[in-house]
Design an enzyme around this catalytic site. Structure first.
Site, PDB file in Angstrom:
ATOM      1  N   ASN A   1     -20.344 107.324 -54.845  1.00 37.59           N
ATOM      2  CA  ASN A   1     -20.927 106.998 -53.205  1.00 37.59           C
ATOM      3  C   ASN A   1     -20.505 105.973 -52.423  1.00 37.59           C
ATOM      4  O   ASN A   1     -20.813 106.444 -50.992  1.00 37.59           O
ATOM      5  CB  ASN A   1     -22.378 107.542 -53.413  1.00 37.59           C
ATOM      6  CG  ASN A   1     -22.750 108.696 -54.247  1.00 37.59           C
ATOM      7  OD1 ASN A   1     -22.036 109.684 -53.178  1.00 37.59           O
ATOM      8  ND2 ASN A   1     -23.584 108.596 -55.380  1.00 37.59           N
TER       9      ASN A   1
ATOM     10  N   GLY B   1     -28.617 120.778 -47.622  1.00 35.54           N
ATOM     11  CA  GLY B   1     -28.815 120.287 -48.778  1.00 35.54           C
ATOM     12  C   GLY B   1     -27.826 121.216 -49.855  1.00 35.54           C
ATOM     13  O   GLY B   1     -26.906 122.208 -49.457  1.00 35.54           O
TER      14      GLY B   1
ATOM     15  N   HIS C   1      23.070  89.992 -54.301  1.00 35.21           N
ATOM     16  CA  HIS C   1      22.401  88.588 -53.541  1.00 35.21           C
ATOM     17  C   HIS C   1      22.179  88.449 -51.528  1.00 35.21           C
ATOM     18  O   HIS C   1      22.987  89.383 -51.238  1.00 35.21           O
ATOM     19  CB  HIS C   1      22.893  86.765 -53.345  1.00 35.21           C
ATOM     20  CG  HIS C   1      23.352  86.383 -54.735  1.00 35.21           C
ATOM     21  ND1 HIS C   1      22.601  86.350 -55.733  1.00 35.21           N
ATOM     22  CD2 HIS C   1      24.576  86.706 -54.991  1.00 35.21           C
ATOM     23  CE1 HIS C   1      23.805  86.188 -56.352  1.00 35.21           C
ATOM     24  NE2 HIS C   1      24.995  86.605 -56.428  1.00 35.21           N
TER      25      HIS C   1
ATOM     26  N   ALA D   1     -18.331 119.499 -51.064  1.00 31.95           N
ATOM     27  CA  ALA D   1     -17.522 118.879 -50.764  1.00 31.95           C
ATOM     28  C   ALA D   1     -17.792 118.703 -48.958  1.00 31.95           C
ATOM     29  O   ALA D   1     -17.054 117.568 -47.777  1.00 31.95           O
ATOM     30  CB  ALA D   1     -16.073 119.078 -50.227  1.00 31.95           C
TER      31      ALA D   1
ATOM     32  N   SER E   1      30.956  86.725 -49.108  1.00 33.23           N
ATOM     33  CA  SER E   1      29.757  86.274 -48.431  1.00 33.23           C
ATOM     34  C   SER E   1      29.720  86.124 -47.108  1.00 33.23           C
ATOM     35  O   SER E   1      30.786  85.960 -45.828  1.00 33.23           O
ATOM     36  CB  SER E   1      29.674  84.764 -48.996  1.00 33.23           C
ATOM     37  OG  SER E   1      29.778  85.542 -50.425  1.00 33.23           O
TER      38      SER E   1
ATOM     39  N   ASN F   1      32.082  95.288 -54.577  1.00 32.06           N
ATOM     40  CA  ASN F   1      31.776  93.732 -54.386  1.00 32.06           C
ATOM     41  C   ASN F   1      31.491  93.745 -53.120  1.00 32.06           C
ATOM     42  O   ASN F   1      32.248  93.004 -52.035  1.00 32.06           O
ATOM     43  CB  ASN F   1      32.084  93.111 -55.478  1.00 32.06           C
ATOM     44  CG  ASN F   1      31.409  91.736 -55.695  1.00 32.06           C
ATOM     45  OD1 ASN F   1      30.806  91.330 -56.586  1.00 32.06           O
ATOM     46  ND2 ASN F   1      31.336  90.771 -54.632  1.00 32.06           N
TER      47      ASN F   1
END
Length: 481
Positions: free
Chosen positions: A233, A83, A369, A14, A411, A383
């Site tokens: 490669n 090599g 939401h 490697a 909300s 809630n």
């Protein structure tokens, strides 16, 4: 010790630079199906029960070694790129034991080799008492590979590289994969390899001739699927390798009882585990250490990373989960985002455009939401109204809030952390809560409404006539006032 009883050591090459990748990242670290390419070679070696695994590093050695830290392998550095023969020798000399093992040579850029193929290669090597066994395959056009040349009796005679091959030799379809099993003499013979070639490199393929000079048995083991020895490669070959692994992984999951509605669009990394009767809709991506239990459905184009989904969870389309734990029977989405540290207990509902981070939501919590829930613990059956924001950051520090059980948050409420909201409390819609709320109390924190009769008529009547003409509805409305 008989040949069949020899231990197995593995050398993984490697060290190459991988210039065709055109990347600052070492070639062998480019990921395929959730693992760096070199990690696939390590996984295969471990599956064989290898006694010792040495990874030869060179280019980007520090990065490669860091990526494989903790994997149980050891490293040897090739100081100069001289090599494959030199790289092998560097690795072989680093093995803990010398002279008593078969040595398997693998490459860090061939992620498709199956452990069962390598077992068959090793078994063939040992059954024939071979000194060198070469893993080969055939392609209609083997351009770019070294060719396997055999004598009249079918025995391997030599390997000829592409650039040195004659037209007749180039027509040979059997090619050298570069994967070898070598006997214990290999390091000694590798020291005799010379660099007497135009490139001035030491080639591991020269071992074949050295073994033949010793009168040793040399064999080729031909596999049926050439894809297994496909090297990556460049980016094109990397994508091709990823496609092969994706098909393998998806097929294995389908055979184990998972429904993939459009396998060609679904990506499941190798590290993911899936239970039975899981359904994955088109475009789903599952990454990292994700664990999905039986009966889960993950909607189209959702991305789940390093998360746990318990039995019966439903993730609706276009949701993104990272580092989250989703309890039994909960549902998430569509278009929801669960960030790291999110824990949903059983039967929690997270709706569209809700984002959570470092949040624990108890059983039965509903946030349907457009909410942000960060650094908060929320009690059972609470809630959370649309537009609720936990304002957890003061510009320097994050602050933790606690919301009790059975709370109703109206909300468009904002809880300015750190806050404690008692059980069964009510938060009026539109409130900006900046003080703790006792159990059972109602908190209203918003400005008093003022209603100014006739204001609109006075406003528009004072507007420039040119502006009023652009609003055809306005003239009729003013006439009616």
């Amino acid at each position: 010790m008989t040949h069949k009883e020899r231990p197995l050591d593995v050398v993984i090459l490697a060290a190459g630079q991988g210039t065709r990748m055109k990347s600052a990242l070492p070639k062998v670290l480019h990921p395929v199906a959730g693992r760096p390419m070199v990690a696939w070679a390590v996984k295969a070696a471990k599956a064989l029960g290898a006694r010792d695994i040495v990874v030869v590093t060179g280019h980007g050695a520090e990065q490669v070694e860091a990526a494989l830290a903790g994997s149980g392998v050891r490293f040897a550095r090739q100081a100069q790129q001289l090599g494959t023969g030199n790289a092998f020798l560097v690795g072989a000399e680093a093995l803990r034991h010398q002279g008593d093992a078969d040595i398997l040579v693998l490459y860090g850029d061939t992620p498709l080799l199956r452990p069962e193929t390598l077992r068959a290669l090793l078994a063939d090597h040992r059954a024939h008492n071979s000194a060198l066994t070469i893993l080969t395959a055939e392609l209609p056009d083997a351009t770019g590979y070294g060719r396997i040349l055999r004598d009249a009796d079918g025995h391997v005679e030599r390997i000829v590289e592409e650039k040195a091959a004659t037209p007749e030799e180039k027509a040979v379809r059997e090619f050298n994969s570069g994967v070898y099993v070598l006997d214990a003499r290999a390091p000694e013979l590798a020291r005799r390899i010379t660099n007497d070639n135009p490139a001035g490199e030491y080639y591991l393929t020269d071992l074949l001739e050295l073994y033949r000079q010793e009168g040793a048995q040399v064999r080729a083991f031909k596999l049926h699927d050439p894809d297994e020895v496909m090297g990556a490669n460049d980016r094109v070959q990397l994508a091709q390798a990823a496609a092969v692994l994706r098909r393998r992984i998806n097929t294995a999951h389908m055979q184990a009882g998972v429904t993939l509605q459009d396998p060609s669009t679904i990506q499941i990394e190798d590290t993911v585990t899936l239970g039975r009767d899981v359904t994955l809709e088109p475009g789903v991506i599952l990454r990292g250490q994700t664990r999905v239990a039986d009966g889960v459905t993950i909607g189209a184009y959702s991305v789940v990373t390093d998360s746990v989904l318990e039995e019966g969870v439903i993730v609706k389309p276009h949701s993104v989960l990272e580092g989250a734990h989703v309890g039994k029977g909960s549902d998430v989405g569509p278009f929801a985002r669960l960030r790291p540290g999110t824990v949903l207990e059983e039967s929690v509902h997270i709706g569209n455009f809700v984002e959570t981070k470092n949040a624990r939501l108890a059983e039965g919590v509903k946030a349907g939401h457009l909410a942000y829930l960060g650094d908060v613990t929320i009690g059972a059956e609470t809630n959370v109204g649309a537009g609720t924001i936990i304002a957890n950051f003061d510009g320097v520090h994050k602050h933790q809030s606690t919301v009790g059980a059975g709370v109703f948050i109206g909300s468009n409420a904002t809880l300015i952390a750190p806050r404690v909201i008692g059980d069964a409390a009510f938060i009026a819609a539109g409130s900006a809560v900046h003080a703790d709320v006792p159990e059972g109390a109602l908190a209203i924190a918003r400005g008093k409404q003022r209603t100014l009769e006739g204001w609109s008529r006075r406003y528009w009547s004072g507007m420039h006539e040119g502006v009023r003409k652009k609003l055809p509805w306005l003239a009729g409305w003013l006439e009616r006032q």
